[in-house]
Design an enzyme around this catalytic site. Structure first.
Site, short mmCIF file in Angstrom:
data_model
loop_
_atom_site.label_atom_id
_atom_site.label_comp_id
_atom_site.label_asym_id
_atom_site.label_seq_id
_atom_site.Cartn_x
_atom_site.Cartn_y
_atom_site.Cartn_z
N ARG A 103 -31.08 -9.33 12.78
CA ARG A 103 -29.68 -8.94 12.63
C ARG A 103 -29.63 -7.42 12.64
NH1 ARG A 103 -29.40 -10.82 6.31
NH2 ARG A 103 -31.07 -9.48 5.61
N LYS A 153 -26.86 -15.79 11.32
CA LYS A 153 -28.26 -16.20 11.47
C LYS A 153 -28.41 -17.16 12.65
CE LYS A 153 -30.23 -16.50 7.40
NZ LYS A 153 -30.29 -17.16 6.08
N MET A 169 -26.08 -20.02 -0.88
CA MET A 169 -27.24 -20.81 -1.28
C MET A 169 -28.52 -20.21 -0.71
SD MET A 169 -28.52 -24.62 -0.38
CE MET A 169 -29.64 -24.01 0.86
N CYS A 214 0.19 13.94 3.95
CA CYS A 214 -0.55 14.68 2.95
C CYS A 214 -0.83 13.86 1.68
CB CYS A 214 0.17 15.96 2.57
SG CYS A 214 1.75 15.66 1.77
N TYR A 263 -1.25 15.74 12.44
CA TYR A 263 -2.44 15.94 11.61
C TYR A 263 -2.44 15.02 10.39
CZ TYR A 263 0.50 18.56 8.34
OH TYR A 263 1.47 18.91 7.44
N HIS A 276 -34.17 -7.64 -3.33
CA HIS A 276 -32.72 -7.83 -3.43
C HIS A 276 -32.04 -6.52 -3.83
CE1 HIS A 276 -28.97 -8.97 -5.54
NE2 HIS A 276 -28.87 -9.83 -4.54
N SER A 304 6.17 16.52 6.38
CA SER A 304 4.86 16.06 5.93
C SER A 304 5.12 14.81 5.10
CB SER A 304 4.19 17.15 5.09
OG SER A 304 3.02 16.63 4.52
N GLY A 347 -24.19 -14.04 -1.87
CA GLY A 347 -23.67 -15.05 -2.80
C GLY A 347 -23.96 -16.48 -2.39
N ARG A 377 -31.20 -23.51 6.00
CA ARG A 377 -30.80 -22.13 5.71
C ARG A 377 -29.30 -21.97 5.86
NH1 ARG A 377 -34.41 -18.80 9.97
NH2 ARG A 377 -34.21 -17.19 8.37
P1 ADP Z 1 -32.22 -15.27 3.44
O1 ADP Z 1 -30.90 -15.16 4.11
O2 ADP Z 1 -32.17 -15.29 1.97
O3 ADP Z 1 -33.21 -14.31 4.01
P2 ADP Z 1 -33.52 -17.21 5.07
O4 ADP Z 1 -32.93 -18.47 5.51
O5 ADP Z 1 -33.58 -16.14 6.10
O6 ADP Z 1 -32.76 -16.73 3.80
O7 ADP Z 1 -34.97 -17.58 4.58
C1 ADP Z 1 -35.65 -17.18 3.44
C2 ADP Z 1 -37.11 -16.96 3.79
O8 ADP Z 1 -37.68 -18.14 4.31
C3 ADP Z 1 -37.28 -15.90 4.84
O9 ADP Z 1 -38.40 -15.13 4.55
C4 ADP Z 1 -37.50 -16.69 6.10
O10 ADP Z 1 -38.24 -15.97 7.02
C5 ADP Z 1 -38.23 -17.91 5.58
N1 ADP Z 1 -38.00 -19.05 6.45
C6 ADP Z 1 -36.81 -19.59 6.78
N2 ADP Z 1 -36.96 -20.60 7.64
C7 ADP Z 1 -38.28 -20.71 7.87
C8 ADP Z 1 -39.07 -21.57 8.70
N3 ADP Z 1 -38.50 -22.48 9.46
N4 ADP Z 1 -40.40 -21.40 8.68
C9 ADP Z 1 -40.97 -20.44 7.91
N5 ADP Z 1 -40.29 -19.62 7.11
C10 ADP Z 1 -38.96 -19.74 7.10
MG MG Z 2 -33.39 -14.08 5.89
#
Ligand code: ADP
Ligand code: MG
Ligand code: MG
Length: 886
Positions: free
Chosen positions: A352, A26, A107, A844, A864, A468, A777, A105, A96
């Site tokens: 991504r 990210k 936070m 094989c 092969y 999810h 083989s 998994g 984030r």
């Molecule tokens: P995840 O990996 O679970 O997607 P993110 O960190 O990408 O977690 O964020 C979760 C949500 O919060 C996403 O929809 C993201 O766009 C939003 N978000 C994250 N940071 C900001 C920010 N600075 N301003 C507005 N929305 C945010």
């Molecule tokens: Mg995200």
């Protein structure tokens, strides 16, 4: 001095063009987007290296990092003109997590950090929108309490539900500023009650609490489970991203959304995504409100009423579309994007490479190569061979009758049938016991990863195409139907109600992830074929690979399937499978239980025409291609009769007493049959068995050559050889049989005699053995057993622990143990070639269909690999990738 904080935004990009190892996925992409001039809210990334140090130093932060974070905050303040903790005009941030690859998994994100009892008033007055300010504050308390303080989030949700009910509201957006203010007071009481302390008011305490929670989540159980399932090393660590908030919840000119630059399900080159007006990020995936479509075309196809973004916010949409194109050109791959529109202005929050289905992966790779965005070689490298497995399995027969219960969203394609289960632990337990299960949940969360992994398919009542469940299922290649709103689930009672019917745990259900249909019972299926993009990519792969790909097959049907999938011959035809057939087993038993050669020959004469017709059928399918046929291999006792009736039948056929037969059967008992009287040891002691099999092979070859004008190329393989002498003796038997048949029929067929290398002694003595054999083989199933001294059938009790403790990197029966077994293969190949430079070398075992093992075969320069029919296309692609890597 090493530094840990990297700033981005406002023309600054310390991380440059995105180092994922250092900044996490990210953070790296935020820096990269900022560096190519896209609108990214300013922020900073605390590097993954800090995570490692955090654990080394007893979960504390060095002072230098605290200073660096201050500099990072100052950077954001400088660009936004707001001050963190300022009561008049506060800066708010998100915190984030972000590992090298996206990890469910970890936070969850905390949004709106920096709000407290004072700053909320400031936010209300600068935005002139008290409702927005208090909505943001309650979101912050709720998220922070959940993910950082780990308090029971149910309590907060309950309070919100009651508040709505009391006031007669339906949607969150119905609540007024005063309603939210009242709710905030309640939330703070809940925090005191559950946590024993008031909600933190100091914004720096809030920030460090959240940063600590991100690093802390790296060692949480669910993160560990995810790493284990996905082979992610524990020492990678996660990064932390702190970023200025932008607000999608500032009224009807604001919105938040997720999008893909192409359809991740089909691969179609069309923007794809969902958005919500007047909402914050989490709302889209959480399934609280039903999101709206991004494009008008998608809305019309779905026959939905709420306006698409293209229609509702044309300017922001046009800007977004331009960003999509720029991102695809920059990353040269399909992107998965998060964005927010704040009062008409577009902000990019994440990009991504998008997870995609195998079908989409193929289409996107082929399309991008044809658009000139990537080369054909890159297209070949882009598709994960293992993922093709999804496409190589039967799909629902369009003509079969379906008992359709309801329809949800087609979230991840493929069809699956199985027993209904309503929780992940049950899914895992039943799947371990060998049951196919369909996991049915109201919605899934990261705690369901193990259950989703264990299930054949996933069905949820809530959540959109980017929920999810949908995202994880696509990544895992599991069929998924999400948001099937008409079902109601009582997980505790183990029952789902739909269309006035009840489905209980253990009832069979079928889902079709391509149409969204949910059906009661099982549905008939049809075979897939390699058409369209799949066929194109396979052709490109064939153009670059050096390794030939054969198949392991012994029935005409399997041979046909494999040939349709592109097999270039048979690498292993196990003749014993043919012996088990009902029509022959009595003759086989008679042969085994005979007291002497004469008795055996009587039975063998009965088996000869049967074997011959087996080979005729196989050769007819494989005409013109080499076919390696292994002579009888398993311990004889496997064929012995068990039931009284079976003994009686054999006794009658052989014309002897049942008692005598039973005595003979007892004599054949072995203590360790896998190391006993089997393989070429059978041929050494009872040459007439191999003689009969060889005759059957050559007679069949002559028949097919005469019928079709083209001869098959038999390669007669002697199993379990350890010494040159064994092979020499067996070769004499085979050659004699060949000469006899050719003389009799007046026609010669080209053939080879060789051996399987499946004992360490054979590998060591390969130089000598090559004097007698024309091909090797590598029988890597047995070679792994005999080299490791591990029985494949009993390994499951301890092998899991071995892999977990890093003794073997992967299950050595799935992926070749390159260091041990691999060294024997290399040595045997080298010694064999020294004696006989043109010796044919192949593999094989099951490993022949495993991409990592195929890459190894390429480095050794084998001729092969041979894989089971459904893995032939996987092997073709893996062989091409291996050739490109060299
Ligand atoms: P995840 O990996 O679970 O997607 P993110 O960190 O990408 O977690 O964020 C979760 C949500 O919060 C996403 O929809 C993201 O766009 C939003 N978000 C994250 N940071 C900001 C920010 N600075 N301003 C507005 N929305 C945010
Ligand atoms: Mg995200
Ligand atoms: Mg073997």
């Amino acid at each position: 001095m090493t530094h840990y904080v990297y700033r981005f935004g406002g023309g600054v990009s310390d991380g440059g063009s995105g180092d994922k190892v250092l900044l996490g996925g990210k953070g790296a992409n935020l820096a990269e987007m900022a560096s190519i001039g896209l609108p990214v809210p300013p922020g900073f990334t605390i590097a993954t290296t800090m995570c490692t140090r955090y654990y080394e130093e007893g979960q504390t932060f060095p002072e230098s990092v605290q200073d660096e974070v201050k500099t990072g905050i100052a950077h954001i303040e400088g660009i936004t003109g707001k001050t963190f903790g300022d009561a008049a005009d506060p800066l708010l941030v998100s915190v984030r997590s972000g590992a090298r690859i996206s990890m469910p998994g970890m936070m969850d994100t905390v949004l709106n950090l920096g709000l407290n009892d004072q700053t909320v008033e400031g936010l209300a007055s600068v935005s002139d929108d008290a409702r927005f300010a208090w909505d943001s504050y309650r979101r912050f308390i709720q998220m922070y309490s959940d993910v950082v303080l780990e308090l029971d989030h149910g309590r907060f949700e309950e309070a919100l539900e009651i508040a709505k009910e009391d006031r007669g509201y339906y949607l969150d957006t119905d609540l007024t500023a005063d309603d939210w203010r009242a709710l905030v007071a309640q939330y703070k009481d809940i925090v005191v009650e559950l946590w024993g302390k008031p909600f933190p008011q100091d914004v720096h305490d809030q920030l460090w609490g959240a940063i600590g929670a991100v690093f802390g989540s790296w060692q949480a159980d669910r993160a560990k489970v995810y790493r284990r399932l996905n082979d992610i090393p524990g020492d990678w660590g996660t990064a932390v991203n702190v970023q200025a908030m932008v607000f999608g919840n500032m009224g009807d000119t604001s919105a938040t959304g997720v999008a893909f630059t192409r359809d991740p399900s089909t691969g179609q080159n069309a923007y794809y995504g969902e958005f919500l007006i007047n909402a914050q990020g989490e709302d889209v995936v959480a399934g609280i409100r039903t999101p709206q479509y991004l494009t008008r075309a998608a809305r019309e196809t779905a026959n939905a009423k709420p306006l698409s973004m293209e229609e509702a916010m044309p300017e922001a949409y046009a800007e977004l579309a331009a960003v999509f194109d720029q991102l695809e050109r920059h990353y040269r791959d399909m992107q998965d994007i998060e964005f927010t529109v704040q009062q008409g202005k577009l902000w990019m929050l994440q990009t991504r490479s998008g997870k995609r289905t195998a079908k989409a992966a193929l289409k996107i790779a082929v399309d991008m190569a044809e658009e000139g965005l990537i080369s054909r070689e890159e297209a070949i490298a882009r598709v994960d061979p293992q993922a093709l497995d999804q496409l190589l399995h039967p799909t629902l027969d369009p003509d079969a009758t379906r008992d359709v219960l309801t329809k949800g969203l087609p979230a991840s394609p493929g069809a699956a049938s199985g027993f209904a289960v309503f929780d992940s632990d049950t899914a895992e337990r039943r799947s371990n016991a060998g049951d196919a299960v369909i996991l049915i949940r109201t919605e899934t969360s990261p705690e369901d990863i193990h259950g989703m992994h264990a299930a054949r398919g996933i069905l949820t009542a809530r959540g959109g195409m980017t929920s999810h469940a949908a995202v994880v299922a696509r990544g895992m290649g599991r069929p998924c139907v999400s948001g099937a709103g008409s079902i109601s689930i009582d997980a505790k009672a183990g029952v789902m109600k739909v269309a006035g019917r009840e489905i209980r745990e253990g009832d069979i259900v079928t889902i079709d992830g391509a149409t969204g249909e949910v059906m009661a019972g099982a549905v008939a299926t049809v075979q897939p074929e390699l058409a369209g993009d799949f066929g194109t990519l396979m052709e490109w792969a064939d153009g670059v690979r050096r390794l030939k790909v054969r198949t392991n097959a012994e029935t005409p049907l399997d041979c046909r399937t494999a040939r349709d999938f592109g097999a270039e011959g048979i690498g292993l035809c196990r003749t014993e499978h043919m012996f088990f057939e009902q029509s022959r087993i009595t003759a086989v038993r008679q042969m085994i239980l005979a007291e002497d050669e004469a008795g055996r020959r009587v039975a063998l004469e009965r088996l000869l025409p049967e074997q011959r017709s087996d080979f005729v059928e196989i050769f007819e399918v494989m005409v013109g291609l080499p076919c390696t046929i292994r002579l009888l291999d398993p311990p004889l006792h496997e064929f012995l009769p068990h039931a009284e009736a079976e003994f009686a039948e054999v006794a009658q056929a052989a014309g002897i007493e049942v008692e005598q037969l039973k005595r003979r059967a007892a004599e054949l008992h072995e203590f360790n049959p896998m190391l006993g009287h089997r393989g070429c040891r059978l041929g050494v002691t009872y040459p007439e068995i191999y003689e009969m099999q060889a005759r059957a092979i050559f007679e069949a070859a002559v028949i097919v050559a005469e019928k079709s004008g083209e001869a098959p190329i038999p390669e007669v393989m002697i199993p379990l050889v350890g010494t040159k002498r064994e092979l020499e003796l067996m070769k004499i038997v085979v050659d004699k049989a060949a000469q006899a048949v050719f003389a009799d029929k007046g026609r010669t067929i080209e053939y080879l005699v060789g051996t399987m290398i499946e004992l360490p002694r054979a590998a060591l003595k390969a130089g000598e053995i090559a004097e007698a054999g024309e091909f090797f083989s590598f029988g890597t199933n047995d070679l792994t057993q005999t080299t490791l001294g591990v029985s494949r059938d009993d390994a499951s009790r301890f092998l899991g622990a071995y892999v977990e403790k890093g003794i073997y990197a992967r299950d050595p029966f799935v992926s070749i143990d390159v260091e041990g077994v691999g060294e024997l293969i290399e040595l045997a190949a080298e010694r064999g070639r020294k004696t006989r430079p043109d010796i044919k070398l192949g593999i094989c075992g099951e490993h022949g269909g495993d991409p990592a093992s195929i890459a190894f075969c390429e480095t050794v320069g084998l001729d092969y690999v041979s894989a089971s029919p459904y893995r032939v296309p996987i092997a073709r692609l893996a062989a091409a990738q291996a050739a490109l890597k060299k």
